[in-house]
Write a protein that holds these residues in place. Structure first.
Motif, PDB file in Angstrom:
ATOM      1  N   ASN A  43       0.839  -1.215   0.000  1.00 24.27           N
ATOM      2  CA  ASN A  43       0.000   0.000   0.000  1.00 24.27           C
ATOM      3  C   ASN A  43       0.868   1.258   0.000  1.00 24.27           C
ATOM      4  OD1 ASN A  43      -2.267  -1.582   0.008  1.00 24.27           O
ATOM      5  ND2 ASN A  43      -2.699  -1.320   2.190  1.00 24.27           N
ATOM      6  N   THR A  59      -7.216   0.371  -2.166  1.00 25.83           N
ATOM      7  CA  THR A  59      -7.123   1.684  -1.529  1.00 25.83           C
ATOM      8  C   THR A  59      -7.710   2.740  -2.468  1.00 25.83           C
ATOM      9  OG1 THR A  59      -4.928   2.018  -2.496  1.00 25.83           O
ATOM     10  CG2 THR A  59      -5.006   1.046  -0.294  1.00 25.83           C
ATOM     11  N   GLU A  60      -7.916   3.926  -1.941  1.00 23.23           N
ATOM     12  CA  GLU A  60      -8.406   5.012  -2.797  1.00 23.23           C
ATOM     13  C   GLU A  60      -7.368   5.308  -3.888  1.00 23.23           C
ATOM     14  OE1 GLU A  60     -11.302   6.204  -2.892  1.00 23.23           O
ATOM     15  OE2 GLU A  60     -12.076   5.425  -0.989  1.00 23.23           O
ATOM     16  N   ALA A  61      -6.098   5.249  -3.500  1.00 18.47           N
ATOM     17  CA  ALA A  61      -5.031   5.591  -4.453  1.00 18.47           C
ATOM     18  C   ALA A  61      -4.857   4.513  -5.517  1.00 18.47           C
ATOM     19  CB  ALA A  61      -3.713   5.782  -3.699  1.00 18.47           C
ATOM     20  N   GLU A  71       2.448   1.715  -3.463  1.00 20.08           N
ATOM     21  CA  GLU A  71       1.496   2.209  -4.465  1.00 20.08           C
ATOM     22  C   GLU A  71       1.086   3.658  -4.179  1.00 20.08           C
ATOM     23  OE1 GLU A  71      -1.532  -0.819  -4.529  1.00 20.08           O
ATOM     24  OE2 GLU A  71      -0.250  -2.213  -5.641  1.00 20.08           O
ATOM     25  N   GLN A  72       1.070   4.013  -2.912  1.00 17.58           N
ATOM     26  CA  GLN A  72       0.789   5.402  -2.546  1.00 17.58           C
ATOM     27  C   GLN A  72       1.888   6.314  -3.090  1.00 17.58           C
ATOM     28  OE1 GLN A  72      -1.972   6.522  -0.916  1.00 17.58           O
ATOM     29  NE2 GLN A  72      -1.261   8.648  -1.054  1.00 17.58           N
ATOM     30  N   ARG A  97      -0.739   6.459 -11.946  1.00 12.96           N
ATOM     31  CA  ARG A  97      -2.024   5.908 -11.499  1.00 12.96           C
ATOM     32  C   ARG A  97      -1.945   4.402 -11.579  1.00 12.96           C
ATOM     33  NH1 ARG A  97      -6.478   9.632 -11.050  1.00 12.96           N
ATOM     34  NH2 ARG A  97      -7.844   7.837 -11.167  1.00 12.96           N
ATOM     35  N   HIS A 154       1.377   6.752  -6.720  1.00 14.09           N
ATOM     36  CA  HIS A 154       0.245   7.664  -6.946  1.00 14.09           C
ATOM     37  C   HIS A 154       0.681   9.125  -6.768  1.00 14.09           C
ATOM     38  CE1 HIS A 154      -4.009   8.758  -7.094  1.00 14.09           C
ATOM     39  NE2 HIS A 154      -3.760   9.590  -6.097  1.00 14.09           N
ATOM     40  N   GLU A 155       1.419   9.347  -5.688  1.00 11.98           N
ATOM     41  CA  GLU A 155       1.812  10.735  -5.380  1.00 11.98           C
ATOM     42  C   GLU A 155       2.855  11.275  -6.352  1.00 11.98           C
ATOM     43  OE1 GLU A 155       2.992  10.788  -1.273  1.00 11.98           O
ATOM     44  OE2 GLU A 155       0.970  10.291  -0.591  1.00 11.98           O
TER      45      GLU A 155
END
Ligand code: ADP
Length: 273
Positions: free
Chosen positions: A153, A222-224, A156-157, A165, A160-161
């Motif tokens: 997680n 997760t949202e991300a 992947e965050q 995507r 994303h940041e």
């Protein structure tokens, strides 16, 4: 074509059960010329969006594909990638880690294959093998595996940041469907090369795999970087759903053509000799 893609997203914080999605679901849609046209139209939209993504060169899209054997990872890639310019796309298939890879942390080899900005990357298997096959076969101590969900997680965050995507797709099939596909491979001379007697050992652990998938879906959607469980027994519908997910994600990313550092008016036709 009215496609509800959100119904296949694993909502973070909810207790998700695989049994809640039927592997042969077609969302109330029939296979027809219309569904075919809808898929082709989606591919054209993806093509245009990808061109903008490439031109912009600021963001990337990573599609992670996980599934049991025979669920159709290869044909998904063939179909969906047919709408993507190969120049801006790369497929990477993760195999049993080499000694060199095993000498590093489990994300080392994965991070190295993340798509560069402007590109679309497709992972055929992924870091999720490290909480699936590794968990089911006990290839690492359970305490080690248990830590990986959060490590994934966070990884992947980070992606994303930093402009990548991530969408993750599990191709969902039943054990009975897998049996049909295995029998088909054995029946058809042109498909025999795909039959691997070793796959039967994994099949024998079907329930353990489904449990490992469920844990993974619950802990790593997760949202991300959401997980989608896509009904995969009707391949035309699977293509429609996955194409739609890629199109919608690219649309949301909204890549923009770069600003020009020249004025086209300075280049009338007669100036190009
Ligand atoms: P595929 O089945 O994807 O077409 P292969 O037949 O070469 O390709 O299978 C790749 C194998 O590598 C699978 O059995 C998969 O479980 C295994 N694998 C991938 N990543 C890992 C990992 N991190 N640890 C252990 N096994 C892995």
């Amino acid at each position: 074509m009215d496609l509800d893609l959100e119904q296949y997203r694993v909502t973070p914080g909810h207790d998700f059960k695989l049994a809640s999605i039927s592997p042969d679901d077609t969302g109330g849609i029939q296979k027809s010329d219309r569904s075919k046209d809808a898929f082709n139209a989606t591919l054209r939209e993806i093509w245009d969006l990808q061109e903008r993504l490439y031109a912009e060169g600021e963001q990337a899209l990573l599609l992670v594909l996980q599934a049991m054997d025979t669920a159709g990872k290869d044909s998904t890639i063939r179909k969906v990638a047919s709408g993507i310019n190969p120049q801006g796309c790369r497929v990477y298939s993760f195999k049993v880690p080499s000694a060199n890879e095993l000498a590093r942390d489990f994300l080392w080899r994965v991070h190295a294959q993340v798509p560069r900005k402007g590109h679309i990357g497709i992972f055929n298997r992924s870091h999720y093998e490290d909480v699936l096959v590794v968990r089911v076969k006990g290839l690492a101590p359970i305490e080690v595996v248990d830590k990986r969900y959060e490590q994934i997680n966070e990884f992947e965050q980070l992606l994303h940041e930093t402009g990548t995507r991530v969408i993750k797709i599990m191709l969902h099939i039943s054990k009975e469907y897998q049996r049909e596909r295995l029998l088909r491979r054995l029946r058809r001379e042109d498909k025999l090369w795909k039959f691997n007697p070793g796959d039967l050992k994994e099949r024998a652990r079907w329930d353990d795999y489904m449990e490992a998938y469920e844990i993974m879906l619950n802990r790593c959607s997760t949202e991300a970087a959401p997980w989608y469980v896509v009904p995969a027994e009707n391949r035309w519908y699977r293509n429609l759903v996955i194409g739609g997910l890629i199109r919608d994600t690219l649309t949301e990313m909204n890549p923009e053509l770069p600003d020009l550092d020249f004025d086209p008016a300075d280049y009338p036709p007669e100036s190009i000799v």
